[in-house]
Design a protein around this motif. Structure first.
Motif, PDB file in Angstrom:
ATOM      1  N   ASN A  31      19.508 -43.548 -17.423  1.00 33.24           N
ATOM      2  CA  ASN A  31      19.072 -42.613 -18.452  1.00 33.24           C
ATOM      3  C   ASN A  31      19.829 -41.294 -18.357  1.00 33.24           C
ATOM      4  OD1 ASN A  31      17.223 -40.666 -19.895  1.00 33.24           O
ATOM      5  ND2 ASN A  31      16.024 -42.529 -20.142  1.00 33.24           N
ATOM      6  N   ILE A  55      22.446 -39.369 -20.928  1.00 36.02           N
ATOM      7  CA  ILE A  55      22.220 -38.011 -21.408  1.00 36.02           C
ATOM      8  C   ILE A  55      23.452 -37.137 -21.174  1.00 36.02           C
ATOM      9  CG2 ILE A  55      20.921 -35.879 -20.975  1.00 36.02           C
ATOM     10  CD1 ILE A  55      18.493 -37.629 -20.355  1.00 36.02           C
ATOM     11  N   SER A  73      13.454 -39.028 -21.203  1.00 33.66           N
ATOM     12  CA  SER A  73      14.735 -38.378 -21.519  1.00 33.66           C
ATOM     13  C   SER A  73      14.547 -36.892 -21.802  1.00 33.66           C
ATOM     14  CB  SER A  73      15.400 -39.059 -22.725  1.00 33.66           C
ATOM     15  OG  SER A  73      15.736 -40.384 -22.427  1.00 33.66           O
ATOM     16  N   THR A  74      13.527 -36.577 -22.587  1.00 33.90           N
ATOM     17  CA  THR A  74      13.249 -35.178 -22.918  1.00 33.90           C
ATOM     18  C   THR A  74      12.863 -34.397 -21.678  1.00 33.90           C
ATOM     19  OG1 THR A  74      12.517 -35.773 -25.149  1.00 33.90           O
ATOM     20  CG2 THR A  74      11.802 -33.639 -24.295  1.00 33.90           C
ATOM     21  N   LEU A 132      15.759 -33.901 -19.055  1.00 35.28           N
ATOM     22  CA  LEU A 132      16.758 -32.948 -19.543  1.00 35.28           C
ATOM     23  C   LEU A 132      16.292 -31.517 -19.285  1.00 35.28           C
ATOM     24  CD1 LEU A 132      19.460 -32.585 -20.974  1.00 35.28           C
ATOM     25  CD2 LEU A 132      18.247 -32.653 -23.160  1.00 35.28           C
TER      26      LEU A 132
END
Length: 312
Positions: free
Chosen positions: A251, A255, A292-293, A296
């Motif tokens: 993942n 990104i 993912s959010t 990050l």
């Protein structure tokens, strides 16, 4: 179950461990929502503008600091397996003796509810995917971690001695924005960012990582709804999906547009899979942050911290 919270009639929240990662974020959010917050820890947070008291919970009572009808949220603990193994006596004092004192203080002060920060560690590690739910029969002999033992015993102390309503929240592995990685997900993400070699025991080791904001929302939902049952109950508060270490790295590679690979040590996978259906049903809670959010945001916080240090 009905929503108990009404604007202008908010409980006072007494938060132990208020200077820690979860405690500070919880206190800040609660203050933002209009709660009166009393913070208790071994040190004060410079980020909190509320009443704060420096107390060693293993040796001192906080009964005089708990207003009648307050909700006590007990987060304070020696919170990693490595620290507990290195300091077993401290682990017993901080995680068991302190919890017993909190139960006593909550009863003496007639607290409306005691919320205990337990952990998914109370579930045994499995080599394969098995659903783990709050009604599972748990045994200390299945646990190979002193930290896990103290959390399961902490739950037992509350179940067998508390005369006040309580809720036991079994947190998943918490991740979120902070300067130094606090979870395996954050550590792996930073290694990918830096292009470092990554070695793990098993790429298939998996957890339900939960983003800090979703965890805070769940705690406040329990405050809002009140104890799930008069006798108290356990709730799994974990992330929306089971994620393996291999998936974490994949993942983050996607990104960042990188191609960092993992070296699998060939160990037996360690899997914990605490399902969250009970929390979804009883407190109307659902984690909102996809991995993912969340990761990050973690990367940004860690890299910003590094850049700030270089700038100084």
């Amino acid at each position: 179950m009905t929503n108990k919270m009404a604007v202008g009639n908010l409980n006072t929240l007494v938060v132990t461990g208020s200077s820690g990662f979860v405690g500070e974020r919880l206190a800040l959010r609660a203050i933002e929502l209009g709660y009166e917050v009393i913070g208790i820890d071994l040190k004060k947070s410079t980020n909190l503008h509320c009443a704060q008291f420096v107390v060693d919970l293993a040796s001192e009572s906080i009964a005089n600091l708990i207003p009648r009808g307050a909700v006590v949220i007990h987060l304070a603990s020696l919170s990693t397996d490595s620290l507990c193994r290195e300091n077993p006596i401290l682990a017993i004092d901080a995680n068991l003796k302190a919890t017993a004192r909190i139960v006593s203080a909550s009863q003496e002060s007639t607290a409306e509810q005691l919320i205990f920060a337990s952990s998914e560690w109370v579930y045994p590690e499995r080599p394969e995917l098995i659903d783990q739910v709050e009604t599972d029969s748990l045994d200390l002999s299945d646990l190979n971690s002193l930290y896990a033992v103290t959390k399961l015993m902490g739950e037992s102390i509350i179940r067998t001695t508390s005369t006040q309503p309580y809720s036991l929240l079994r947190f998943g592995i918490v991740y979120g924005p902070r300067p130094i990685p606090g979870s395996a997900a954050e550590s792996l993400a930073l290694k990918v960012h830096n292009g470092e070699e990554i070695r793990v025991g098993s790429v298939n080791t998996s957890r339900r990582f939960i983003y800090i904001d979703d965890l805070i929302e769940a705690i406040l939902k329990v405050v809002e709804f009140g104890p799930v049952s008069p006798g108290g109950t356990a709730l799994n508060i974990a992330g929306p999906a089971l994620i393996s270490l291999e998936e974490v790295v994949k993942n983050v590679n996607e990104i960042l547009g990188k191609f960092v690979s993992m070296i699998d040590g060939g160990a037996t996978p360690s899997i914990r899979n605490p399902l969250i259906e009970r929390a979804q049903s009883l407190i109307d809670w659902q984690p909102q942050t996809n991995f993912s959010t969340g990761i990050l945001k973690c990367l940004k916080a860690m890299t910003d911290s590094v850049n700030d240090e270089k700038g100084n």
